[in-house]
Write a protein that holds these residues in place. Sequence first.
Motif, PDB file in Angstrom:
ATOM      1  N   LEU A 138     -11.062   5.558  -2.971  1.00  0.00           N
ATOM      2  CA  LEU A 138      -9.738   5.621  -2.485  1.00  0.00           C
ATOM      3  C   LEU A 138      -9.635   6.211  -1.201  1.00  0.00           C
ATOM      4  O   LEU A 138     -10.347   7.099  -0.745  1.00  0.00           O
ATOM      5  N   GLY A 139      -8.557   6.259  -0.657  1.00  0.00           N
ATOM      6  CA  GLY A 139      -8.205   6.918   0.722  1.00  0.00           C
ATOM      7  C   GLY A 139      -7.732   8.199   0.473  1.00  0.00           C
ATOM      8  O   GLY A 139      -7.331   8.536  -0.664  1.00  0.00           O
ATOM      9  N   ASP A 140      -7.833   9.080   1.196  1.00  0.00           N
ATOM     10  CA  ASP A 140      -7.540  10.314   1.414  1.00  0.00           C
ATOM     11  C   ASP A 140      -6.049  10.426   1.423  1.00  0.00           C
ATOM     12  O   ASP A 140      -5.300   9.985   2.182  1.00  0.00           O
ATOM     13  N   LYS A 141      -5.539  11.419   0.648  1.00  0.00           N
ATOM     14  CA  LYS A 141      -4.225  11.760   0.674  1.00  0.00           C
ATOM     15  C   LYS A 141      -3.661  12.287   2.060  1.00  0.00           C
ATOM     16  O   LYS A 141      -4.356  13.105   2.620  1.00  0.00           O
ATOM     17  N   PRO A 142      -2.658  11.641   2.785  1.00  0.00           N
ATOM     18  CA  PRO A 142      -2.231  12.012   4.261  1.00  0.00           C
ATOM     19  C   PRO A 142      -1.571  13.309   4.030  1.00  0.00           C
ATOM     20  O   PRO A 142      -1.216  14.084   3.258  1.00  0.00           O
ATOM     21  N   GLU A 172      -8.793  -2.668   6.551  1.00  0.00           N
ATOM     22  CA  GLU A 172      -8.411  -1.708   7.647  1.00  0.00           C
ATOM     23  C   GLU A 172      -7.345  -0.863   6.741  1.00  0.00           C
ATOM     24  O   GLU A 172      -7.409   0.327   7.078  1.00  0.00           O
ATOM     25  N   ILE A 173      -6.776  -1.268   5.712  1.00  0.00           N
ATOM     26  CA  ILE A 173      -5.731  -0.418   5.172  1.00  0.00           C
ATOM     27  C   ILE A 173      -6.228   0.394   3.949  1.00  0.00           C
ATOM     28  O   ILE A 173      -5.853   1.596   3.793  1.00  0.00           O
ATOM     29  N   GLY A 174      -7.256  -0.219   3.307  1.00  0.00           N
ATOM     30  CA  GLY A 174      -7.984   0.614   2.226  1.00  0.00           C
ATOM     31  C   GLY A 174      -7.794   0.087   1.015  1.00  0.00           C
ATOM     32  O   GLY A 174      -7.796   0.496  -0.092  1.00  0.00           O
ATOM     33  N   LEU A 175      -7.159  -1.166   0.820  1.00  0.00           N
ATOM     34  CA  LEU A 175      -7.015  -1.894  -0.355  1.00  0.00           C
ATOM     35  C   LEU A 175      -8.490  -2.345  -0.808  1.00  0.00           C
ATOM     36  O   LEU A 175      -9.129  -3.051   0.024  1.00  0.00           O
ATOM     37  N   ILE A 176      -8.784  -2.366  -2.366  1.00  0.00           N
ATOM     38  CA  ILE A 176      -9.834  -2.831  -2.730  1.00  0.00           C
ATOM     39  C   ILE A 176      -9.515  -4.102  -3.354  1.00  0.00           C
ATOM     40  O   ILE A 176      -8.810  -4.435  -3.969  1.00  0.00           O
ATOM     41  N   LEU A 177     -10.550  -4.785  -3.014  1.00  0.00           N
ATOM     42  CA  LEU A 177     -10.397  -6.465  -3.686  1.00  0.00           C
ATOM     43  C   LEU A 177     -11.033  -6.540  -5.123  1.00  0.00           C
ATOM     44  O   LEU A 177     -12.057  -5.856  -5.533  1.00  0.00           O
ATOM     45  N   ASP A 178     -10.389  -7.270  -5.886  1.00  0.00           N
ATOM     46  CA  ASP A 178     -10.715  -7.844  -7.176  1.00  0.00           C
ATOM     47  C   ASP A 178     -11.124  -9.366  -7.329  1.00  0.00           C
ATOM     48  O   ASP A 178     -10.311 -10.300  -7.029  1.00  0.00           O
ATOM     49  N   TYR A 185       0.817  -1.125   0.007  1.00  0.00           N
ATOM     50  CA  TYR A 185       0.088  -0.016  -0.011  1.00  0.00           C
ATOM     51  C   TYR A 185       0.758   1.341  -0.100  1.00  0.00           C
ATOM     52  O   TYR A 185       0.627   2.149  -0.838  1.00  0.00           O
ATOM     53  N   LYS A 186       1.899   1.324   0.901  1.00  0.00           N
ATOM     54  CA  LYS A 186       3.014   2.337   0.697  1.00  0.00           C
ATOM     55  C   LYS A 186       3.613   2.510  -0.536  1.00  0.00           C
ATOM     56  O   LYS A 186       3.828   3.802  -0.959  1.00  0.00           O
ATOM     57  N   GLN A 187       3.675   1.340  -1.358  1.00  0.00           N
ATOM     58  CA  GLN A 187       4.210   1.579  -2.697  1.00  0.00           C
ATOM     59  C   GLN A 187       3.089   1.975  -3.755  1.00  0.00           C
ATOM     60  O   GLN A 187       3.697   2.185  -4.957  1.00  0.00           O
ATOM     61  N   GLY A 188       1.905   2.115  -3.347  1.00  0.00           N
ATOM     62  CA  GLY A 188       0.965   2.825  -4.211  1.00  0.00           C
ATOM     63  C   GLY A 188       0.037   1.550  -4.819  1.00  0.00           C
ATOM     64  O   GLY A 188      -0.673   1.860  -5.721  1.00  0.00           O
ATOM     65  N   VAL A 189       0.241   0.144  -4.432  1.00  0.00           N
ATOM     66  CA  VAL A 189      -0.747  -0.709  -4.719  1.00  0.00           C
ATOM     67  C   VAL A 189      -2.052  -0.407  -4.117  1.00  0.00           C
ATOM     68  O   VAL A 189      -2.261  -0.270  -3.120  1.00  0.00           O
TER      69      VAL A 189
END
Length: 325
Positions: A321-325, A173-179, A131-135
């Motif tokens: 998508l999540g909000d930009k920190p 929890e993280i905000g990753l969307i499932l496919d 997630y930190k790397q943009g996935v």
Amino acid sequence: MKKSVPIVDMHCDVLYKMQRDSSLDFIQGPGLDVTMNRLQEGNVALQTFAIFLSEKLGTPRFEHVFRQIEIYNLLTAQESHPLRLRPLRWKEDAQELRTNIGQAGGSIWSLLSLEGVDGLEGNLSYLDLMYKQGVRFIGVTWNYANWAADGILEERNGGFTNKGRELIRRCKEIGLILDVSHLSEAGFWELADTTERSFIASHSNARAVCPHPRNLTDEQIRTIIALNGRMGMTFVPWFVKEQGEVSQTDLLKHIEHVCSLGGANHIMFGSDFDGIHQWIQGLEHPGKYTDLVELLQKHYPETLVRQFMYDNMLTFLCENLGDKP
């Protein structure tokens, strides 16, 4: 006269190809379906790059996942083309793209997804790192079973493992969307019954039109619609038509069927370019998207064509998508 319509494509396998052959040139090819020149030619505004670990890479390892992330980062850093890939990570990025889409000289945006969690080796802490790397999208399986769930070609048609259910919770929890493309039917229904979030099928067609197991049943499609998810029409010829030469008109049958189920606001595209070795006639690479747009404009109102090609998915990104920190 063709009307220029921007494109969002939610699946290609460029990264896997470039991992196997470092000599490939992303700017103009040859050897790749998706290149910068062809993205520009086809008016692609957003291209999603999947991280896919083929068995040809050997035992799936996180080092392979990270290597494809490194390749992606190199692509977004290239300066040898008038346009550059601009990573899309946050809700604010999606809103900016949606607001400015179609403007002359605009950027080509890019997203990262993971196709199959095999390479995470059952280590959920890797989700945070990705997630930190943009996935932003996670396909749980490819065609067969892994530590999290069964794929669609696994004969036993099992659902999620206990560790796989932990994966679902951690993604939330993280905000990753499932496919759910490639996921077993049992896994699909387990996710649909337990999730409170929208999910996507990045590259799957309608099984009622072409009875390939990788395509979705009407009940699955209606469920994606009910959950306000998205379904990506894909250009894999054998997912479009059982036999014979496949044309763009054959693809329209899938679009029309999903519309008949109430899915006009949920259709998007996931070409699977660079993941296929045969192509729909006239859709051999993203530069040909303009021809598909022209065909759609003969059958649908302009506003609906724009929804299919970009706005349905951009709306989803703005909402999920999540909000930009």
